[in-house]
Design a protein around this motif. Structure first.
Motif, PDB file in Angstrom:
ATOM      1  N   ALA A  50      47.572  25.315  50.642  1.00  0.00           N
ATOM      2  CA  ALA A  50      48.422  26.011  49.675  1.00  0.00           C
ATOM      3  C   ALA A  50      47.601  26.510  48.492  1.00  0.00           C
ATOM      4  CB  ALA A  50      49.530  25.084  49.203  1.00  0.00           C
ATOM      5  N   LEU A  51      46.615  25.737  48.076  1.00  0.00           N
ATOM      6  CA  LEU A  51      45.740  26.161  46.986  1.00  0.00           C
ATOM      7  C   LEU A  51      44.932  27.395  47.380  1.00  0.00           C
ATOM      8  CD1 LEU A  51      44.626  25.512  44.147  1.00  0.00           C
ATOM      9  CD2 LEU A  51      42.885  24.135  45.289  1.00  0.00           C
ATOM     10  N   PHE A  52      44.408  27.409  48.589  1.00  0.00           N
ATOM     11  CA  PHE A  52      43.649  28.574  49.065  1.00  0.00           C
ATOM     12  C   PHE A  52      44.536  29.818  49.148  1.00  0.00           C
ATOM     13  CE2 PHE A  52      40.438  25.700  51.350  1.00  0.00           C
ATOM     14  CZ  PHE A  52      39.555  25.791  50.292  1.00  0.00           C
ATOM     15  N   VAL A  53      45.745  29.647  49.610  1.00  0.00           N
ATOM     16  CA  VAL A  53      46.659  30.788  49.684  1.00  0.00           C
ATOM     17  C   VAL A  53      46.992  31.279  48.284  1.00  0.00           C
ATOM     18  CG1 VAL A  53      48.979  31.490  50.365  1.00  0.00           C
ATOM     19  CG2 VAL A  53      47.592  30.160  51.938  1.00  0.00           C
ATOM     20  N   LEU A  54      47.157  30.371  47.335  1.00  0.00           N
ATOM     21  CA  LEU A  54      47.394  30.764  45.948  1.00  0.00           C
ATOM     22  C   LEU A  54      46.192  31.507  45.377  1.00  0.00           C
ATOM     23  CD1 LEU A  54      49.442  28.046  44.215  1.00  0.00           C
ATOM     24  CD2 LEU A  54      49.130  30.313  43.292  1.00  0.00           C
ATOM     25  N   MET A  55      44.989  31.060  45.707  1.00  0.00           N
ATOM     26  CA  MET A  55      43.790  31.741  45.236  1.00  0.00           C
ATOM     27  C   MET A  55      43.680  33.133  45.844  1.00  0.00           C
ATOM     28  SD  MET A  55      41.125  28.547  45.209  1.00  0.00           S
ATOM     29  CE  MET A  55      39.693  29.571  45.222  1.00  0.00           C
ATOM     30  N   SER A  56      44.157  33.294  47.061  1.00  0.00           N
ATOM     31  CA  SER A  56      44.097  34.615  47.684  1.00  0.00           C
ATOM     32  C   SER A  56      44.996  35.598  46.959  1.00  0.00           C
ATOM     33  CB  SER A  56      44.493  34.532  49.155  1.00  0.00           C
ATOM     34  OG  SER A  56      45.890  34.433  49.308  1.00  0.00           O
ATOM     35  N   LEU A  57      46.033  35.091  46.309  1.00  0.00           N
ATOM     36  CA  LEU A  57      46.914  35.965  45.536  1.00  0.00           C
ATOM     37  C   LEU A  57      46.131  36.699  44.451  1.00  0.00           C
ATOM     38  CD1 LEU A  57      49.845  36.859  45.083  1.00  0.00           C
ATOM     39  CD2 LEU A  57      50.070  34.942  43.514  1.00  0.00           C
ATOM     40  N   GLY A  58      45.188  36.022  43.839  1.00  0.00           N
ATOM     41  CA  GLY A  58      44.331  36.674  42.851  1.00  0.00           C
ATOM     42  C   GLY A  58      43.522  37.801  43.461  1.00  0.00           C
ATOM     43  N   GLY A  59      43.005  37.589  44.670  1.00  0.00           N
ATOM     44  CA  GLY A  59      42.275  38.650  45.361  1.00  0.00           C
ATOM     45  C   GLY A  59      43.160  39.828  45.695  1.00  0.00           C
ATOM     46  N   TRP A  60      44.396  39.558  46.114  1.00  0.00           N
ATOM     47  CA  TRP A  60      45.326  40.646  46.425  1.00  0.00           C
ATOM     48  C   TRP A  60      45.670  41.442  45.168  1.00  0.00           C
ATOM     49  CZ3 TRP A  60      45.399  42.339  51.008  1.00  0.00           C
ATOM     50  CH2 TRP A  60      45.317  41.490  52.102  1.00  0.00           C
ATOM     51  N   VAL A  61      45.858  40.741  44.050  1.00  0.00           N
ATOM     52  CA  VAL A  61      46.170  41.435  42.798  1.00  0.00           C
ATOM     53  C   VAL A  61      44.987  42.298  42.371  1.00  0.00           C
ATOM     54  CG1 VAL A  61      46.595  41.081  40.324  1.00  0.00           C
ATOM     55  CG2 VAL A  61      47.889  39.787  42.019  1.00  0.00           C
TER      56      VAL A  61
END
Length: 102
Positions: A50-61
């Motif tokens: 879940a932490l990795f998926v949350l971090m990917s949100l920053g990359g998508w933004v």
């Protein structure tokens, strides 16, 4: 080949990699029996995923904002742009004038 991806390919790569890593960790944490010396480590993988998926949100933004085209120029806006500029300037002057009289 990657023409449709446009700018910020590094942010896109980061986001996809973190999504894959996070999704894999989530699936392993949910479905794999992860017992070591009588302790269950499935929750660790679920939270890490879940932490990795949350971090990917920053990359998508970052990728999305990097692909936004610039704002319209004054020439493209025409008369409306200059009217908005004048209105903003007048409001700013009035606000500054009001604060200086206090």
């Amino acid at each position: 080949m990657c023409g449709g991806l446009s700018h910020c390919k590094l942010a896109l790569g980061f986001a996809v990699f973190m999504d894959l890593l996070g999704g894999s960790a989530l699936l392993v944490g949910v479905f794999a029996p992860l017992r070591f010396r009588g302790k269950d480590f499935g929750d660790l993988f679920v939270y890490t995923g879940a932490l990795f998926v949350l971090m990917s949100l920053g990359g998508w933004v970052l990728w999305y904002t990097g692909n936004i085209e610039g704002l319209s120029s004054r020439k493209e806006l025409g008369h409306i742009g200059s009217a908005v500029d004048r209105l903003a300037r007048n409001l700013s002057r009035r606000f500054r004038g009001y604060q200086s009289h206090r």
